[in-house]
Design an enzyme around this catalytic site. Structure first.
Site, mmCIF file in Angstrom:
data_model
loop_
_atom_site.group_PDB
_atom_site.id
_atom_site.type_symbol
_atom_site.label_atom_id
_atom_site.label_comp_id
_atom_site.label_asym_id
_atom_site.label_seq_id
_atom_site.Cartn_x
_atom_site.Cartn_y
_atom_site.Cartn_z
ATOM 1 N N LYS A 1 15.326 -7.830 0.893
ATOM 2 C CA LYS A 1 15.483 -8.972 -0.030
ATOM 3 C C LYS A 1 14.142 -9.687 -0.156
ATOM 4 O O LYS A 1 13.733 -10.091 -1.243
ATOM 5 C CB LYS A 1 16.569 -9.922 0.483
ATOM 6 C CG LYS A 1 16.998 -10.978 -0.515
ATOM 7 C CD LYS A 1 16.104 -12.194 -0.581
ATOM 8 C CE LYS A 1 16.633 -13.248 -1.550
ATOM 9 N NZ LYS A 1 15.754 -14.425 -1.649
ATOM 10 N N GLU B 1 13.151 -19.561 -7.020
ATOM 11 C CA GLU B 1 13.157 -19.924 -5.601
ATOM 12 C C GLU B 1 11.824 -20.552 -5.187
ATOM 13 O O GLU B 1 10.766 -19.925 -5.344
ATOM 14 C CB GLU B 1 13.435 -18.663 -4.755
ATOM 15 C CG GLU B 1 13.603 -18.951 -3.276
ATOM 16 C CD GLU B 1 14.007 -17.695 -2.478
ATOM 17 O OE1 GLU B 1 14.628 -16.778 -3.048
ATOM 18 O OE2 GLU B 1 13.689 -17.646 -1.282
ATOM 19 N N ASP C 1 13.472 -4.064 -16.391
ATOM 20 C CA ASP C 1 14.868 -4.020 -15.955
ATOM 21 C C ASP C 1 14.905 -4.046 -14.424
ATOM 22 O O ASP C 1 14.874 -3.023 -13.754
ATOM 23 C CB ASP C 1 15.517 -2.739 -16.504
ATOM 24 C CG ASP C 1 17.006 -2.661 -16.196
ATOM 25 O OD1 ASP C 1 17.490 -3.414 -15.329
ATOM 26 O OD2 ASP C 1 17.679 -1.815 -16.815
ATOM 27 N N HIS D 1 9.279 -23.207 3.998
ATOM 28 C CA HIS D 1 10.219 -23.126 2.886
ATOM 29 C C HIS D 1 10.733 -24.521 2.547
ATOM 30 O O HIS D 1 10.771 -24.918 1.396
ATOM 31 C CB HIS D 1 11.374 -22.220 3.307
ATOM 32 C CG HIS D 1 12.271 -21.813 2.197
ATOM 33 N ND1 HIS D 1 11.863 -20.942 1.215
ATOM 34 C CD2 HIS D 1 13.537 -22.157 1.911
ATOM 35 C CE1 HIS D 1 12.859 -20.755 0.382
ATOM 36 N NE2 HIS D 1 13.895 -21.486 0.775
#
Ligand code: MEV
Length: 372
Positions: A246, A66, A262, A359
């Site tokens: 998130k 991202e 993991d 962004h």
């Protein structure tokens, strides 16, 4: 990129970033790691800068597809540096296995408690290497509050030192389950670790002075108050908390992926922990006192620097080397700091010009490249 590589290589033992340049895995490595391998999928690996953690400068490797996440984390780490950097800590590296017993009678829980020392001894007997490294089974807890009155669940608490510990505790759980069945007369159910690693929490906190928060037309006071309001919104609303978290996992997962950990396990544990009060809430929170912004994060962080891909994957091993950490607990601290920084970056943008301005600027670099 060549110049950046030269600078970061100086932070490694052998002065080389070779595994990162190559991607780290041969076909033979891939074939040994997973089944039916046909290739590999590359993800960009960048370095987040400006991290000052417990007084140490740390380069933070982040693997993520991202755009803007690495720049945002670096920018937030610079704001946090202005307030003295991150203060981070962890619990001991305890991973917990669950052994479920079904059809247990009312005395079963007491019978298990009575043989706790024998359970620890039998557990340690199947993992002598962990014991020789200073780890091993530490505690036996028995739960009879898990739904059905005839189910009891034995929690075996294991110090896994610098390993994430899944294999260690699963081996122990499978080894002692038949003994527990004999002791209680119950039937063995599941034998597996819990990813709700609430005995292995990592924490970080920081202070950011108002001056470091000012951006564009927005004063530091406006941004600080806005970030605290955004934190309150996440506390009040699970829909917002999911997105807030998130943003935290943007930082956490990128560090975990870069270091061969993991990330699904940590995601599962993080979200379960976010709901541990009965309502899903934010893993990181922010308070504004009029002059300073104070941020805190606490979440399960079961990570390793030995075993699994963290050693077997040469690029992951190189990333661990770049961080300079020497224990799994230190790596857990780096991961939560990356999470807190990513959270701050997102909230600072949301509390001011909005997320799309920064962004999309970085995103356009990407779309420009994908034009034919
Ligand atoms: C985008 O990857 C992450 C954010 O949605 C996080 C947030 O809303 O706090 C910007």
């Amino acid at each position: 990129m060549a110049e950046r590589r030269q600078i970061v290589a100086a932070w490694t033992r052998d002065g080389s970033l070779e595994p990162l340049v190559q991607g780290g895995l041969t076909d033979a490595d891939c074939d040994a790691m997973v089944e039916n391998a046909i290739g590999k999928l590359a993800i960009p690996l960048g370095i987040a800068t400006n991290f000052l953690i417990n007084g140490q400068d740390v380069l933070v490797p982040m693997a993520i597809e991202e755009p803007s996440v690495i720049a945002a984390a670096s920018n937030a780490a610079r704001m946090i540096r202005a307030g003295g950097g991150f203060v981070a800590s962890t619990d001991p590296p305890l991973t917990v296995a669950q052994i479920e017993l079904r059809g247990a009678d009312a005395l079963a829980a007491e019978k298990v408690r009575a043989v706790a020392d024998e359970i620890l001894a039998r557990s340690n007997a199947v993992q002598p290497q962990m014991v020789s490294l200073g780890g091993g089974a530490r505690e036996v807890l028995v739960r009879s509050d898990v739904g059905d009155a005839t189910r009891i669940v034995v929690h075996l608490v294991v110090d896994c030192r610098d390993a994430m510990g899944a294999n260690t505790v699963n081996t122990m759980a499978e080894a002692i389950a038949p003994y527990l069945a004999t002791v209680t007369g119950a039937q063995v159910g599941l034998r597996i670790l819990t990813n709700l690693a609430d005995r292995r929490l990592a924490r970080a906190s920081c202070q950011v002075p108002a001056a470091a928060l000012a951006r564009g037309d927005f004063s530091g006071e406006q941004v600080g108050a806005g970030i605290a309001a955004a934190s309150d919104f996440a506390t009040a609303d699970p829909y917002r908390a999911a997105t807030h978290n998130k943003g935290i996992f943007n930082g956490v997962d990128a560090v975990l992926l870069a270091t061969g950990n993991d990330w699904r396990a940590v995601e599962a544990g993080g979200h379960a922990y976010a709901a541990h009060g009965g309502t899903y809430g934010p893993l990181g929170t922010w308070q504004w006192d009029g002059t300073q912004l104070r941020g805190e994060i606490e979440m399960p962080m079961a990570v390793g620097i030995v075993g699994g891909a963290s050693r077997a994957h040469p690029a992951a091993a190189k990333c661990i080397e770049i961080t300079g950490v020497t224990t799994a607990q230190e790596l857990a601290q780096v991961a939560v700091c990356a999470g807190l920084a990513s959270n701050l970056a997102a909230l600072a943008a949301l509390a001011s010009e909005g997320i799309q301005a920064g962004h999309m600027k970085l995103h356009h670099r990407h779309t420009a490249r994908s034009q034919p």
